[in-house]
Scaffold this motif. Structure first.
Motif, mmCIF file in Angstrom:
data_model
loop_
_atom_site.group_PDB
_atom_site.id
_atom_site.type_symbol
_atom_site.label_atom_id
_atom_site.label_comp_id
_atom_site.label_asym_id
_atom_site.label_seq_id
_atom_site.Cartn_x
_atom_site.Cartn_y
_atom_site.Cartn_z
ATOM 1 N N PRO A 25 25.283 69.381 57.734
ATOM 2 C CA PRO A 25 24.540 69.266 59.114
ATOM 3 C C PRO A 25 24.059 69.976 58.932
ATOM 4 O O PRO A 25 23.103 70.842 59.588
ATOM 5 N N ASP A 26 24.878 71.373 59.210
ATOM 6 C CA ASP A 26 24.902 72.980 59.782
ATOM 7 C C ASP A 26 23.429 73.652 58.280
ATOM 8 O O ASP A 26 22.640 74.389 58.605
ATOM 9 N N ASN A 27 23.178 72.893 57.768
ATOM 10 C CA ASN A 27 22.000 73.233 56.945
ATOM 11 C C ASN A 27 20.498 72.070 57.396
ATOM 12 O O ASN A 27 18.826 72.841 57.598
ATOM 13 N N ALA A 28 20.398 71.498 58.235
ATOM 14 C CA ALA A 28 19.433 70.721 58.971
ATOM 15 C C ALA A 28 18.710 71.060 59.900
ATOM 16 O O ALA A 28 17.526 71.623 59.664
ATOM 17 N N VAL A 38 22.691 71.316 65.663
ATOM 18 C CA VAL A 38 22.868 70.492 64.900
ATOM 19 C C VAL A 38 24.839 70.597 66.244
ATOM 20 O O VAL A 38 25.171 71.478 65.577
ATOM 21 N N ARG A 39 25.236 69.215 65.986
ATOM 22 C CA ARG A 39 26.894 69.766 65.985
ATOM 23 C C ARG A 39 27.042 68.145 65.196
ATOM 24 O O ARG A 39 27.421 66.747 65.987
ATOM 25 N N ALA A 40 28.061 68.821 64.523
ATOM 26 C CA ALA A 40 29.062 68.058 64.087
ATOM 27 C C ALA A 40 30.965 68.520 64.171
ATOM 28 O O ALA A 40 30.919 69.955 64.684
ATOM 29 N N ARG A 51 25.809 65.180 67.314
ATOM 30 C CA ARG A 51 24.538 65.478 67.180
ATOM 31 C C ARG A 51 23.203 65.744 66.789
ATOM 32 O O ARG A 51 23.198 67.221 66.230
ATOM 33 N N GLU A 52 22.019 65.327 67.275
ATOM 34 C CA GLU A 52 20.803 66.378 66.543
ATOM 35 C C GLU A 52 20.701 66.864 68.670
ATOM 36 O O GLU A 52 19.916 65.815 68.742
#
Length: 144
Positions: A25-28, A38-40, A51-52
């Motif tokens: 998700p850090d690449n999104a 983004v929070r994962a 969460r996006e």
């Protein structure tokens, strides 16, 4: 009215790199236009959530997502569990002659938009997915 869309691209990178890039998700925010944050809680796997926060068609949208399938170097699927629209998406990666075939599928019900405007949303989503995947391909292929 549900919106469904598919897109297939060939990325000149090994399968494990492509899978790692798309499942992190850090690449999104680097490849998805309109995605603000983004929070994962760590790496994704089956059952994990993130969460996006995005801006789409002039609206701020916060969505919670849950991973429904996670097969490393093969397949990933998720669904929205909270937010204005119900949706699900999946993608798979396979080795190809020139790198990796990345096949993406998605379906959404844009319930937060007026009925007459849903065709506009459908066109915008399909165009955005295509542009986002082209950006991801460029980012991956530019890596040393």
């Amino acid at each position: 009215m549900a919106i469904s869309y598919e897109h297939i691209i060939i990325i000149d990178r090994p399968v494990h790199e492509v899978f790692a890039f798309f499942s992190d998700p850090d690449n999104a925010t680097a490849w998805q236009a309109g995605l603000v944050k983004v929070r994962a809680d760590g790496p994704l796997g089956k059952g994990s959530k993130w969460r996006e926060f995005r801006r789409f068609l002039g609206r701020d949208i916060e969505t919670e997502l849950e991973v429904t399938e996670f097969e490393p170097d093969r397949r990933f699927a998720a669904r929205g569990t909270g937010g204005p629209a119900r949706f699900a998406f999946a993608w798979r990666v396979e080795r190809s002659a020139t790198g990796t075939t990345f096949a993406f599928w998605g379906e959404a019900d844009p319930g937060g938009f007026p009925r007459l405007g849903r065709w506009i949303v459908a066109r915008a989503v399909k165009r955005q997915v295509q542009a986002d995947l082209a950006r991801a391909k460029d980012l991956l292929e530019a890596r040393p």
